[in-house]
Write a protein that holds these residues in place. Structure first.
Motif, PDB file in Angstrom:
ATOM      1  N   SER A   1      47.601  48.669 -47.447  1.00  0.00           N
ATOM      2  CA  SER A   1      45.923  48.435 -47.066  1.00  0.00           C
ATOM      3  C   SER A   1      45.257  48.176 -45.956  1.00  0.00           C
ATOM      4  CB  SER A   1      45.154  50.089 -47.312  1.00  0.00           C
ATOM      5  OG  SER A   1      43.977  50.718 -47.056  1.00  0.00           O
ATOM      6  N   LEU A   2      45.140  47.086 -47.028  1.00  0.00           N
ATOM      7  CA  LEU A   2      44.121  45.914 -46.715  1.00  0.00           C
ATOM      8  C   LEU A   2      44.276  45.320 -44.933  1.00  0.00           C
ATOM      9  CD1 LEU A   2      42.156  44.171 -49.898  1.00  0.00           C
ATOM     10  CD2 LEU A   2      41.790  45.352 -48.363  1.00  0.00           C
ATOM     11  N   LEU A   3      45.451  44.902 -45.406  1.00  0.00           N
ATOM     12  CA  LEU A   3      46.326  44.323 -44.015  1.00  0.00           C
ATOM     13  C   LEU A   3      45.814  45.041 -43.403  1.00  0.00           C
ATOM     14  CD1 LEU A   3      47.872  41.912 -43.437  1.00  0.00           C
ATOM     15  CD2 LEU A   3      49.842  42.522 -44.035  1.00  0.00           C
ATOM     16  N   VAL A   4      46.729  45.887 -42.860  1.00  0.00           N
ATOM     17  CA  VAL A   4      46.963  47.192 -41.820  1.00  0.00           C
ATOM     18  C   VAL A   4      45.310  46.819 -41.181  1.00  0.00           C
ATOM     19  CG1 VAL A   4      46.391  49.768 -40.844  1.00  0.00           C
ATOM     20  CG2 VAL A   4      48.638  48.268 -42.875  1.00  0.00           C
ATOM     21  N   MET A   5      43.945  47.145 -42.648  1.00  0.00           N
ATOM     22  CA  MET A   5      43.011  47.325 -41.752  1.00  0.00           C
ATOM     23  C   MET A   5      42.160  46.284 -41.022  1.00  0.00           C
ATOM     24  SD  MET A   5      39.316  48.233 -43.789  1.00  0.00           S
ATOM     25  CE  MET A   5      40.168  49.762 -44.190  1.00  0.00           C
ATOM     26  N   LEU A   6      43.173  44.426 -41.634  1.00  0.00           N
ATOM     27  CA  LEU A   6      42.485  44.074 -41.044  1.00  0.00           C
ATOM     28  C   LEU A   6      43.530  43.305 -39.197  1.00  0.00           C
ATOM     29  CD1 LEU A   6      41.536  40.484 -41.391  1.00  0.00           C
ATOM     30  CD2 LEU A   6      43.879  39.804 -42.433  1.00  0.00           C
ATOM     31  N   LYS A   7      44.113  44.280 -39.268  1.00  0.00           N
ATOM     32  CA  LYS A   7      44.890  44.083 -38.131  1.00  0.00           C
ATOM     33  C   LYS A   7      44.296  44.483 -37.269  1.00  0.00           C
ATOM     34  CE  LYS A   7      49.909  42.887 -39.398  1.00  0.00           C
ATOM     35  NZ  LYS A   7      50.777  43.144 -39.469  1.00  0.00           N
ATOM     36  N   LYS A   8      43.689  46.199 -37.590  1.00  0.00           N
ATOM     37  CA  LYS A   8      42.890  46.657 -36.700  1.00  0.00           C
ATOM     38  C   LYS A   8      41.253  45.876 -36.162  1.00  0.00           C
ATOM     39  CE  LYS A   8      44.847  51.093 -38.300  1.00  0.00           C
ATOM     40  NZ  LYS A   8      44.289  52.590 -38.918  1.00  0.00           N
ATOM     41  N   ASN A   9      41.170  45.610 -37.455  1.00  0.00           N
ATOM     42  CA  ASN A   9      39.860  44.368 -36.870  1.00  0.00           C
ATOM     43  C   ASN A   9      40.029  44.091 -35.647  1.00  0.00           C
ATOM     44  OD1 ASN A   9      38.748  46.366 -38.630  1.00  0.00           O
ATOM     45  ND2 ASN A   9      38.229  45.130 -40.637  1.00  0.00           N
ATOM     46  N   ILE A  10      41.165  43.266 -35.861  1.00  0.00           N
ATOM     47  CA  ILE A  10      40.971  41.659 -35.062  1.00  0.00           C
ATOM     48  C   ILE A  10      41.461  42.499 -34.233  1.00  0.00           C
ATOM     49  CG2 ILE A  10      42.869  40.167 -34.640  1.00  0.00           C
ATOM     50  CD1 ILE A  10      43.513  39.023 -37.491  1.00  0.00           C
ATOM     51  N   ALA A  11      42.604  43.241 -33.702  1.00  0.00           N
ATOM     52  CA  ALA A  11      42.475  44.016 -32.577  1.00  0.00           C
ATOM     53  C   ALA A  11      41.257  44.539 -31.661  1.00  0.00           C
ATOM     54  CB  ALA A  11      42.996  45.423 -32.505  1.00  0.00           C
ATOM     55  N   LEU A  12      40.530  44.960 -32.230  1.00  0.00           N
ATOM     56  CA  LEU A  12      38.650  45.720 -31.788  1.00  0.00           C
ATOM     57  C   LEU A  12      38.477  44.289 -31.501  1.00  0.00           C
ATOM     58  CD1 LEU A  12      37.165  48.096 -32.090  1.00  0.00           C
ATOM     59  CD2 LEU A  12      36.228  47.299 -33.698  1.00  0.00           C
ATOM     60  N   TRP A  13      38.328  43.045 -32.500  1.00  0.00           N
ATOM     61  CA  TRP A  13      37.471  41.978 -31.577  1.00  0.00           C
ATOM     62  C   TRP A  13      38.437  41.652 -30.944  1.00  0.00           C
ATOM     63  CZ3 TRP A  13      33.339  40.418 -32.572  1.00  0.00           C
ATOM     64  CH2 TRP A  13      32.491  40.385 -34.137  1.00  0.00           C
ATOM     65  N   GLY A  14      39.299  41.701 -30.223  1.00  0.00           N
ATOM     66  CA  GLY A  14      40.530  41.553 -28.522  1.00  0.00           C
ATOM     67  C   GLY A  14      39.760  42.522 -27.791  1.00  0.00           C
ATOM     68  N   VAL A  15      39.216  43.520 -28.486  1.00  0.00           N
ATOM     69  CA  VAL A  15      38.622  44.249 -27.319  1.00  0.00           C
ATOM     70  C   VAL A  15      36.556  43.648 -26.996  1.00  0.00           C
ATOM     71  CG1 VAL A  15      37.676  46.243 -26.775  1.00  0.00           C
ATOM     72  CG2 VAL A  15      39.190  46.883 -27.443  1.00  0.00           C
ATOM     73  N   VAL A  16      36.795  43.657 -28.198  1.00  0.00           N
ATOM     74  CA  VAL A  16      35.242  43.083 -27.497  1.00  0.00           C
ATOM     75  C   VAL A  16      34.629  41.337 -27.209  1.00  0.00           C
ATOM     76  CG1 VAL A  16      32.818  41.629 -29.100  1.00  0.00           C
ATOM     77  CG2 VAL A  16      34.056  44.087 -30.226  1.00  0.00           C
ATOM     78  N   ALA A  17      35.931  41.297 -27.339  1.00  0.00           N
ATOM     79  CA  ALA A  17      35.622  39.658 -26.157  1.00  0.00           C
ATOM     80  C   ALA A  17      36.427  40.033 -25.043  1.00  0.00           C
ATOM     81  CB  ALA A  17      37.249  38.987 -26.905  1.00  0.00           C
ATOM     82  N   PHE A  18      37.191  41.259 -24.908  1.00  0.00           N
ATOM     83  CA  PHE A  18      37.218  41.246 -23.433  1.00  0.00           C
ATOM     84  C   PHE A  18      35.659  42.099 -22.766  1.00  0.00           C
ATOM     85  CE2 PHE A  18      39.182  44.528 -19.822  1.00  0.00           C
ATOM     86  CZ  PHE A  18      39.360  43.670 -19.120  1.00  0.00           C
ATOM     87  N   LEU A  19      35.488  42.690 -22.860  1.00  0.00           N
ATOM     88  CA  LEU A  19      33.971  43.361 -22.911  1.00  0.00           C
ATOM     89  C   LEU A  19      32.670  42.164 -22.697  1.00  0.00           C
ATOM     90  CD1 LEU A  19      33.438  46.167 -24.992  1.00  0.00           C
ATOM     91  CD2 LEU A  19      34.287  46.602 -22.460  1.00  0.00           C
ATOM     92  N   ALA A  20      32.903  41.132 -23.416  1.00  0.00           N
ATOM     93  CA  ALA A  20      32.177  40.460 -23.264  1.00  0.00           C
ATOM     94  C   ALA A  20      32.417  39.183 -22.450  1.00  0.00           C
ATOM     95  CB  ALA A  20      30.907  40.111 -25.075  1.00  0.00           C
ATOM     96  N   LEU A  21      33.307  39.090 -22.369  1.00  0.00           N
ATOM     97  CA  LEU A  21      33.369  37.423 -21.542  1.00  0.00           C
ATOM     98  C   LEU A  21      34.415  38.056 -20.716  1.00  0.00           C
ATOM     99  CD1 LEU A  21      35.162  35.507 -24.258  1.00  0.00           C
ATOM    100  CD2 LEU A  21      32.998  34.999 -24.001  1.00  0.00           C
ATOM    101  N   VAL A  22      34.663  38.920 -20.135  1.00  0.00           N
ATOM    102  CA  VAL A  22      35.640  39.843 -18.940  1.00  0.00           C
ATOM    103  C   VAL A  22      34.509  40.460 -18.041  1.00  0.00           C
ATOM    104  CG1 VAL A  22      37.075  40.560 -17.576  1.00  0.00           C
ATOM    105  CG2 VAL A  22      37.694  38.751 -19.967  1.00  0.00           C
TER     106      VAL A  22
END
Length: 268
Positions: A9-30
């Protein structure tokens, strides 16, 4: 919840958080730099980094998730349905199924084996399609070839003529005599250690066989007359006493005992 479930469960949550940071990076840098009209070359650099992070963190997450679901299904299918069949095929030694009797074309070199057994009704077509390799074989030292054909005088010869609609009397008998003559002609200048034995069986052969110390090829005959439906042949490798190869070789050797020598090079 046990430790494994908690860890998953922790591993799944961590992967989702990492994926969310990708969206944040796209919004902030693109998205944001484009919206604020940041000057070049900073805009290009920002877009490149933001896109790379989005692909690496977010897109890869969803791609891996989709792939995992598909792969899990395929693995389950293999384990439950395919592997038992593969293991059974491996156990009996079945290598492949072929639809021709040119041995060279299917990767079988007739010239090399120390011992070769050929059991067929007339053998004429087999000789024609493999004459080059048989010629090579008969030129080599320390080879033994045993050929078992239906006797031209057999009652089965007449039955085959009638069954297959042959108008010419003795059609198969003539083919057997021709094949015998061809084998003898090809072998006449062979070394003394190259032995050829032609045997006649009193009945027709129910399955054609080509066998060496490594493989055995069993060919079926169609029930109906004609050559439009090419029958299959099954290639078995020698994998010890547990495989079908062992049974085929025993059957061929029993056929040798049940047949009579018509011609042998050792008698010359």
């Amino acid at each position: 919840m046990n430790k494994k479930d908690s860890h998953d469960s922790l591993l799944v949550m961590l992967k989702k958080n990492i994926a969310l940071w990708g969206v944040v990076a796209f919004l902030a840098l693109v998205v944001a730099p484009i919206g604020f009209n940041i000057a070049e070359p900073y805009l290009k650099i920002s877009i490149t980094i933001g896109t790379a992070l989005f692909v690496a963190l977010t897109v890869s997450y969803f791609t891996n998730k989709k792939t995992a679901a598909t792969t899990n299904y395929e693995v389950t299918e293999l384990i439950n349905n395919k592997f038992p069949k593969f293991l059974q095929i491996e156990q009996i030694g079945l290598e492949k199924i072929i639809y021709e009797n040119n041995m060279e074309a299917v990767g079988v070199d007739l010239s090399e084996p120390a011992e070769l057994f050929i059991a067929m009704n007339d053998g004429k077509n087999f000789f024609t399609n493999n004459s080059r390799k048989l010629s090579e074989r008969f030129k080599k030292e320390n080879r033994k070839t045993t050929i078992i054909l239906m006797s031209p005088e057999s009652e089965s010869e007449e039955i085959l003529n009638t069954r297959n609609g042959k108008q010419e009397k003795g059609y198969y008998a003539n083919k057997i005599k021709d094949a015998t003559k061809d084998f003898k002609e090809f072998h006449k200048d062979s070394p003394e250690t190259n032995l050829l034995e032609i045997r006649y069986f009193s009945f027709n052969v129910s399955m054609s066989v080509v066998a060496t110390e490594d493989i055995a090829i069993v060919g079926l005959y169609r029930n109906s007359a004609g050559k439009s439906l090419t029958p299959p042949s099954f290639v078995f490798k020698n994998n010890g006493d547990t495989g079908e190869y062992s049974n085929i070789l025993k059957d061929v050797k029993n056929l040798v005992k049940a047949s009579e020598v018509h011609w042998a090079s050792s008698d010359i």
